[in-house]
Design a protein around this motif. Structure first.
Motif, PDB file in Angstrom:
ATOM      1  N   SER A  26       0.824  -1.208   0.000  1.00  0.00           N
ATOM      2  CA  SER A  26       0.000   0.000   0.000  1.00  0.00           C
ATOM      3  C   SER A  26       0.859   1.260   0.000  1.00  0.00           C
ATOM      4  O   SER A  26       0.489   2.281  -0.599  1.00  0.00           O
ATOM      5  CB  SER A  26      -0.933   0.013   1.212  1.00  0.00           C
ATOM      6  N   GLU A  27       2.019   1.183   0.662  1.00  0.00           N
ATOM      7  CA  GLU A  27       2.925   2.340   0.712  1.00  0.00           C
ATOM      8  C   GLU A  27       3.883   2.368  -0.470  1.00  0.00           C
ATOM      9  O   GLU A  27       4.701   3.279  -0.589  1.00  0.00           O
ATOM     10  CB  GLU A  27       3.713   2.295   2.021  1.00  0.00           C
ATOM     11  N   ASP A  62       6.495   0.571  -1.175  1.00  0.00           N
ATOM     12  CA  ASP A  62       7.851   0.571  -0.639  1.00  0.00           C
ATOM     13  C   ASP A  62       8.746  -0.309  -1.503  1.00  0.00           C
ATOM     14  O   ASP A  62       8.801  -1.529  -1.331  1.00  0.00           O
ATOM     15  CB  ASP A  62       7.809   0.064   0.809  1.00  0.00           C
TER      16      ASP A  62
END
Length: 533
Positions: A84-85, A87
């Protein structure tokens, strides 16, 4: 010259076929050899990443057999919050791009994809174009410079992501160009595409099946009501006027309203989704082309597609590593298999949830995709295709189980509703209980007046025709389990308008067909007058 264009200059027709459509010539053994090789290369790479170590453990597997024996099945939450981030430091390799799902569960699922997968996706796209435009093996009629009409959601949705990347690998003209309609509402983007196509036409189309049908209905309905003189913007251009005149003369010679096939002669139309088979005859009638079915997902890009025979689909061997989790029948919920099977173990008639492992260092490992497929046949003998043939049925949670006797999915219900002959705008359905008995509640907006009781009776009869298990509901329980709510005209349109005002994303402007949320049902009830039966 773009990379894929060059192959059309240097390869023979047979070599081009092998590059873009050669997966249809594989045996199951050859398919699995490709899968094994790609997976074992991937395991060596992904074990070096933080996300990979989390799933694979301290003693990561090196072979296919070790992988399947030691790695658990996973879901999206197992990769949070890193995905979701977005990364990238948690991944084994830098992705070429990220795309997101339609957010069925109320949130988007962001997924990274490698450059290697996107290169394969570009090749699969070109294969898709050509298979959609031919009726025989080895025939390639679509090449660089083709014009493609698209009515698909833009990037970062999966379809938009695919075609945006393809423009970097292969020369084609999208209609409309994304830059010309950027920021416009989706409905306006679709309308702009058809307006531009009136001027210069198109070779292939990528579209939502229901939009193709709606275009045919609107065009023929307008003509039949004597509104054919309402010309679209730009219609006074000579090329547009000539196209419209030829279309009008063709339809008049055949004694019917103007259809899209009178204005355009597409080589192929691609329309993936559960509604493609339901709208098959209508699309053929309006457009003069049999739509071509394709299977793609946010987590995988392309997973499978039809052959030139246009019966069922075959899986692609090099997009992701594939496993298949057998599902229980409605009467044997305890019968779920302990482990997924491989492609050469698929059985005709059985439903499977698709389990995928991304390749080339991307993070998803033994990931439950949530898509349910049905194996239709072990091969397509008539076409000479030796791979299992399948169809996409539904999402894993989009099923209505009645009395332990039948499991109704979106495709089955949609087929039954369409087969009643009742003209409708849209529908949604869920299970409700009355004195501990389960019933199917169908919420439908009709285009012509009909009572809930009549709709119930007609849907009930058609369900008995399209689902053999459903016949047992009446036989054993002695009831018609279909209860109907008829919405007033315009209800679904007002629902969409309400969602737009709330700032909803494109994917959430219409209710789910199966098991909508309480919030969705509340909004529908809030914008509609109901008649229950």
């Amino acid at each position: 010259m773009l990379p894929e264009d060059l192959y059309f200059k240097t390869l023979s027709n047979e070599e081009l076929w092998q590059r873009y459509c050669g997966f249809l010539d594989l045996s199951p053994g050859q398919f699995l050899d490709i899968q094994r090789s790609l997976l074992e290369e991937h395991l060596a790479l992904v074990a070096k990443s933080p996300l990979g170590r989390r799933i694979l453990g301290n003693d990561p597997p090196r072979t296919l057999e070790e992988f399947r024996a030691s790695v658990p099945l996973t879901v999206y939450d197992d990769y949070e919050p890193e995905l979701s981030e977005r990364d990238e430091g948690s991944l084994a390799a830098a992705p070429a791009l990220w795309c997101h799902s339609s957010g069925r569960g109320g949130r988007f699922k962001w997924v990274p994809h490698s450059e290697a997968l996107m290169d394969k996706t570009a090749r699969n796209c070109i294969g898709l174009f050509n298979l959609s435009a031919t009726s025989r093996r080895g025939d390639l009629t679509v090449g660089p410079g083709m014009r493609m009409l698209t009515t698909l959601p833009p990037a970062p949705y999966t379809s938009g992501t695919i075609f945006a990347y393809l423009r970097r690998r292969f020369t084609f003209q999208p209609v409309p160009p994304p830059e010309a309609v950027e920021g416009l509402p989706f409905a306006r983007q679709v309308a702009s595409g058809f307006e531009m196509a009136l001027k210069d036409g198109f070779d292939v189309a990528g579209a939502v099946a229901s939009i193709l049908v709606r275009m045919g209905q609107q065009m023929s309905g307008q003509a039949s009501r004597g509104q054919g003189r309402r010309l679209p913007p730009g219609a006074l251009r000579p090329k547009v006027m000539l196209r419209l005149l030829k279309g009008y003369l063709k339809s008049r010679a055949e004694g019917r309203p103007v259809y899209p096939k009178d204005l355009w002669s597409p080589k192929g139309i691609m329309a993936g989704g559960v509604d493609t088979r339901i709208y098959l005859k209508e699309i053929e009638t309006y457009w003069g082309v049999t739509p071509f079915d394709v299977y793609a997902a946010t987590e995988t890009m392309f997973l499978g597609m039809q052959s030139w025979a246009r019966r069922h689909m075959s899986f692609l061997p090099d997009s992701v590593f594939l496993e298949f989790l057998p599902l229980p029948g409605p009467r044997s919920p305890e019968a779920t298999a302990a482990e997924p099977v491989l492609l050469d173990q698929l059985e005709p008639g059985v439903l499977y949830e698709v389990v995928i492992t991304q390749l080339h260092g991307m993070p998803l490992l033994r990931y439950r995709l949530g898509d349910v497929i049905r194996v239709a046949a072990p091969a397509d003998d008539e076409a000479g295709i030796h791979l299992p043939q399948f169809e996409v049925r539904r999402k894993i949670d989009e099923v209505i189980n009645l009395g332990g006797l039948c499991a109704l999915d979106e495709r089955t219900l949609w087929s039954a509703i369409a087969a009643t002959g009742l003209p409708y705008t849209d529908w949604t359905a869920y299970k409700e209980y009355d004195n501990n008995e389960a019933f199917l509640r169908l919420v439908v907006e009709l285009k012509e007046s009909s009572s809930p009781e009549e709709v119930s009776a007609r849907v009930h009869e058609q369900l008995k025709s399209v689902d053999t298990d459903y016949e047992d509901v009446e036989r054993y329980l002695g009831v018609n389990p279909v209860r109907v709510t008829v919405l007033e005209e315009g209800s679904f349109a007002r629902y969409t308008e309400a969602m737009v005002r709330e700032g909803a994303d494109l994917a959430h402007l219409k209710p789910k067909h199966i098991n909508p949320s309480e919030q969705t049902l509340g909004l529908l009830r809030g914008v509609a007058k109901l008649r229950n039966g």
